[in-house]
Scaffold this motif. Structure first.
Motif, PDB file in Angstrom:
ATOM      1  N   UNK A   1       5.714  26.424  23.188  1.00  0.00           N
ATOM      2  CA  UNK A   1       6.367  26.331  24.490  1.00  0.00           C
ATOM      3  C   UNK A   1       6.454  24.878  24.953  1.00  0.00           C
ATOM      4  N   UNK A   2       5.389  24.108  24.746  1.00  0.00           N
ATOM      5  CA  UNK A   2       5.431  22.696  25.135  1.00  0.00           C
ATOM      6  C   UNK A   2       6.489  21.938  24.333  1.00  0.00           C
ATOM      7  N   UNK A   3       6.644  22.309  23.081  1.00  0.00           N
ATOM      8  CA  UNK A   3       7.697  21.689  22.275  1.00  0.00           C
ATOM      9  C   UNK A   3       9.079  22.080  22.810  1.00  0.00           C
ATOM     10  N   UNK A   4       9.228  23.315  23.253  1.00  0.00           N
ATOM     11  CA  UNK A   4      10.494  23.754  23.841  1.00  0.00           C
ATOM     12  C   UNK A   4      10.782  22.980  25.119  1.00  0.00           C
ATOM     13  N   UNK A   5       9.748  22.754  25.916  1.00  0.00           N
ATOM     14  CA  UNK A   5       9.914  21.974  27.148  1.00  0.00           C
ATOM     15  C   UNK A   5      10.350  20.547  26.810  1.00  0.00           C
ATOM     16  N   UNK A   6       9.872  20.040  25.681  1.00  0.00           N
ATOM     17  CA  UNK A   6      10.241  18.687  25.254  1.00  0.00           C
ATOM     18  C   UNK A   6      11.655  18.629  24.687  1.00  0.00           C
ATOM     19  N   UNK A   7      12.312  19.798  24.566  1.00  0.00           N
ATOM     20  CA  UNK A   7      13.687  19.824  24.075  1.00  0.00           C
ATOM     21  C   UNK A   7      13.809  19.836  22.564  1.00  0.00           C
ATOM     22  N   UNK A   8      12.727  20.169  21.861  1.00  0.00           N
ATOM     23  CA  UNK A   8      12.773  20.178  20.396  1.00  0.00           C
ATOM     24  C   UNK A   8      13.406  21.464  19.879  1.00  0.00           C
ATOM     25  N   UNK A   9      14.223  21.326  18.855  1.00  0.00           N
ATOM     26  CA  UNK A   9      14.792  22.485  18.195  1.00  0.00           C
ATOM     27  C   UNK A   9      13.813  23.089  17.211  1.00  0.00           C
ATOM     28  N   UNK A  10      14.258  24.178  16.564  1.00  0.00           N
ATOM     29  CA  UNK A  10      13.345  24.921  15.699  1.00  0.00           C
ATOM     30  C   UNK A  10      12.793  24.060  14.563  1.00  0.00           C
ATOM     31  N   UNK A  11      13.672  23.305  13.885  1.00  0.00           N
ATOM     32  CA  UNK A  11      13.205  22.486  12.768  1.00  0.00           C
ATOM     33  C   UNK A  11      12.259  21.389  13.251  1.00  0.00           C
ATOM     34  N   UNK A  12      12.569  20.788  14.414  1.00  0.00           N
ATOM     35  CA  UNK A  12      11.706  19.735  14.945  1.00  0.00           C
ATOM     36  C   UNK A  12      10.339  20.295  15.322  1.00  0.00           C
ATOM     37  N   UNK A  13      10.321  21.511  15.871  1.00  0.00           N
ATOM     38  CA  UNK A  13       9.039  22.148  16.202  1.00  0.00           C
ATOM     39  C   UNK A  13       8.262  22.418  14.922  1.00  0.00           C
ATOM     40  N   UNK A  14       8.961  22.878  13.904  1.00  0.00           N
ATOM     41  CA  UNK A  14       8.298  23.146  12.620  1.00  0.00           C
ATOM     42  C   UNK A  14       7.668  21.876  12.061  1.00  0.00           C
ATOM     43  N   UNK A  15       8.415  20.779  12.127  1.00  0.00           N
ATOM     44  CA  UNK A  15       7.878  19.513  11.625  1.00  0.00           C
ATOM     45  C   UNK A  15       6.688  19.055  12.464  1.00  0.00           C
ATOM     46  N   UNK A  16       6.786  19.225  13.782  1.00  0.00           N
ATOM     47  CA  UNK A  16       5.717  18.759  14.662  1.00  0.00           C
ATOM     48  C   UNK A  16       4.440  19.554  14.458  1.00  0.00           C
ATOM     49  N   UNK A  17       4.583  20.872  14.256  1.00  0.00           N
ATOM     50  CA  UNK A  17       3.399  21.745  14.175  1.00  0.00           C
ATOM     51  C   UNK A  17       3.018  22.097  12.735  1.00  0.00           C
ATOM     52  N   UNK A  18       3.723  21.503  11.759  1.00  0.00           N
ATOM     53  CA  UNK A  18       3.416  21.771  10.350  1.00  0.00           C
ATOM     54  C   UNK A  18       3.547  23.258  10.034  1.00  0.00           C
ATOM     55  N   UNK A  19       4.634  23.843  10.513  1.00  0.00           N
ATOM     56  CA  UNK A  19       4.910  25.259  10.280  1.00  0.00           C
ATOM     57  C   UNK A  19       6.265  25.401   9.617  1.00  0.00           C
ATOM     58  N   UNK A  20       6.541  26.579   9.064  1.00  0.00           N
ATOM     59  CA  UNK A  20       7.864  26.851   8.517  1.00  0.00           C
ATOM     60  C   UNK A  20       8.817  27.204   9.664  1.00  0.00           C
ATOM     61  N   UNK A  21      10.104  26.931   9.521  1.00  0.00           N
ATOM     62  CA  UNK A  21      11.066  27.319  10.556  1.00  0.00           C
ATOM     63  C   UNK A  21      11.029  28.812  10.864  1.00  0.00           C
ATOM     64  N   UNK A  22      10.783  29.629   9.847  1.00  0.00           N
ATOM     65  CA  UNK A  22      10.709  31.073  10.083  1.00  0.00           C
ATOM     66  C   UNK A  22       9.536  31.408  11.010  1.00  0.00           C
ATOM     67  N   UNK A  23       8.392  30.766  10.760  1.00  0.00           N
ATOM     68  CA  UNK A  23       7.222  31.007  11.618  1.00  0.00           C
ATOM     69  C   UNK A  23       7.492  30.545  13.039  1.00  0.00           C
ATOM     70  N   UNK A  24       8.152  29.396  13.174  1.00  0.00           N
ATOM     71  CA  UNK A  24       8.490  28.894  14.511  1.00  0.00           C
ATOM     72  C   UNK A  24       9.417  29.875  15.220  1.00  0.00           C
ATOM     73  N   UNK A  25      10.390  30.399  14.494  1.00  0.00           N
ATOM     74  CA  UNK A  25      11.314  31.375  15.085  1.00  0.00           C
ATOM     75  C   UNK A  25      10.548  32.575  15.619  1.00  0.00           C
ATOM     76  N   UNK A  26       9.579  33.045  14.845  1.00  0.00           N
ATOM     77  CA  UNK A  26       8.770  34.183  15.294  1.00  0.00           C
ATOM     78  C   UNK A  26       7.984  33.834  16.554  1.00  0.00           C
ATOM     79  N   UNK A  27       7.377  32.645  16.561  1.00  0.00           N
ATOM     80  CA  UNK A  27       6.628  32.218  17.751  1.00  0.00           C
ATOM     81  C   UNK A  27       7.542  32.104  18.967  1.00  0.00           C
ATOM     82  N   UNK A  28       8.727  31.565  18.765  1.00  0.00           N
ATOM     83  CA  UNK A  28       9.665  31.424  19.889  1.00  0.00           C
ATOM     84  C   UNK A  28      10.069  32.785  20.443  1.00  0.00           C
TER      85      UNK A  28
END
Length: 261
Positions: free
Chosen positions: A198-225
């Motif tokens: 959520x904090x990454x979303x507030x920062x305006x990061x897209x799915x791939x950027x969140x994945x890179x920031x949190x060391x997760x796969x884009x699929x996992x980020x999508x599930x979290x979102x």
């Protein structure tokens, strides 16, 4: 304190000059007037750099032309601030109104006191002004004596609102607090990982950027979102970010490498 340095910010030249002239008639008041947010911020920076910082800014709540050329300072005893040429295009974060300008100026100059000049009483906007750091809200049709009383009051760290606004402002603040409490409760239902997302979303990061920031796969980020949206009861990232901001959630900065996904 000695002389009180006041900056008038209003894009209506006649009003700004008349007000500056009237204020300058006071023996302990020194005044300058500008006609745009850009000119106001520049004047504040210059005055601070010269060791002659403004004490109070009077700003039009309905300031509508943030990149307009600065208005001339009032004649006689009003101070005249030389203005360097303005940029050809306004900055991307130009203030949409005087209240937004007030917030920026208070953040940049914490000792500056701000009084908002309004054409009409509006509890919602008055609450916005208070949240932006303004210490006073004065109707433009108020007397000079009333305005001077507010100026001197905010210098004593007092908050001044017209009596006719008090009930509405209290009601608005109560509603804001209620909305914030509910938003906080919803955010607290998120797992620590979902709160990071959520904090990454507030920062305006897209799915791939969140994945890179949190060391997760884009699929996992999508599930979290998707989980974040569901738990917050909203249907879009924009709505989730708005709720997060009401709850006081700030954007992600540095997120440590997690132990697991």
């Amino acid at each position: 304190m000695g002389r009180v340095r006041v900056l008038v910010v209003d894009d209506h030249r006649i009003f700004a000059e008349a007000l500056a002239t009237a204020l300058a008639a006071e023996p302990d008041v020194e005044v300058a007037a500008v006609g745009s947010a850009t000119a106001a911020e520049r004047a504040l920076r210059r005055a601070a750099a010269e060791g002659r910082a403004f004490h109070v800014m009077l700003v039009d709540a309905d300031l509508t032309d943030p990149a307009a050329p600065p208005r001339a300072a009032a004649p006689d005893r009003a101070a005249r601030l030389p203005e360097p040429p303005l940029p050809r295009t306004p900055p991307a974060d130009a203030a949409p109104d005087g209240i937004t300008l007030a917030a920026r100026c208070r953040a940049a100059h914490p000792d500056l006191r701000v009084v908002v000049l309004a054409g009409a009483d509006d509890p919602s906007r008055a609450v916005r002004a208070l949240q932006a750091g303004a210490g006073g809200w004065v109707a433009k049709e108020s007397s000079l004596g009333r305005l001077l009383a507010v100026v001197r009051g905010v210098l004593r760290d007092e908050t001044h609102l017209p009596p006719t606004l008090l009930t509405g402002v209290v009601r608005e603040l109560t509603a804001v607090r209620r909305d914030r409490t509910e938003s906080e409760r919803l955010v607290e239902t998120l797992t620590p990982r979902e709160q990071q997302v959520l904090r990454c979303m507030v920062a305006g990061l897209g799915r791939q950027a969140v994945a890179d920031r949190l060391y997760l796969s884009p699929h996992t980020v999508r599930t979290h979102m998707q989980n974040v949206l569901g738990k917050l009861g909203v249907h879009s990232t924009l709505a989730a970010v708005a709720l997060a901001r009401r709850a006081g959630v700030g954007p992600a900065e540095t997120v440590p490498a997690p132990a697991g996904g």
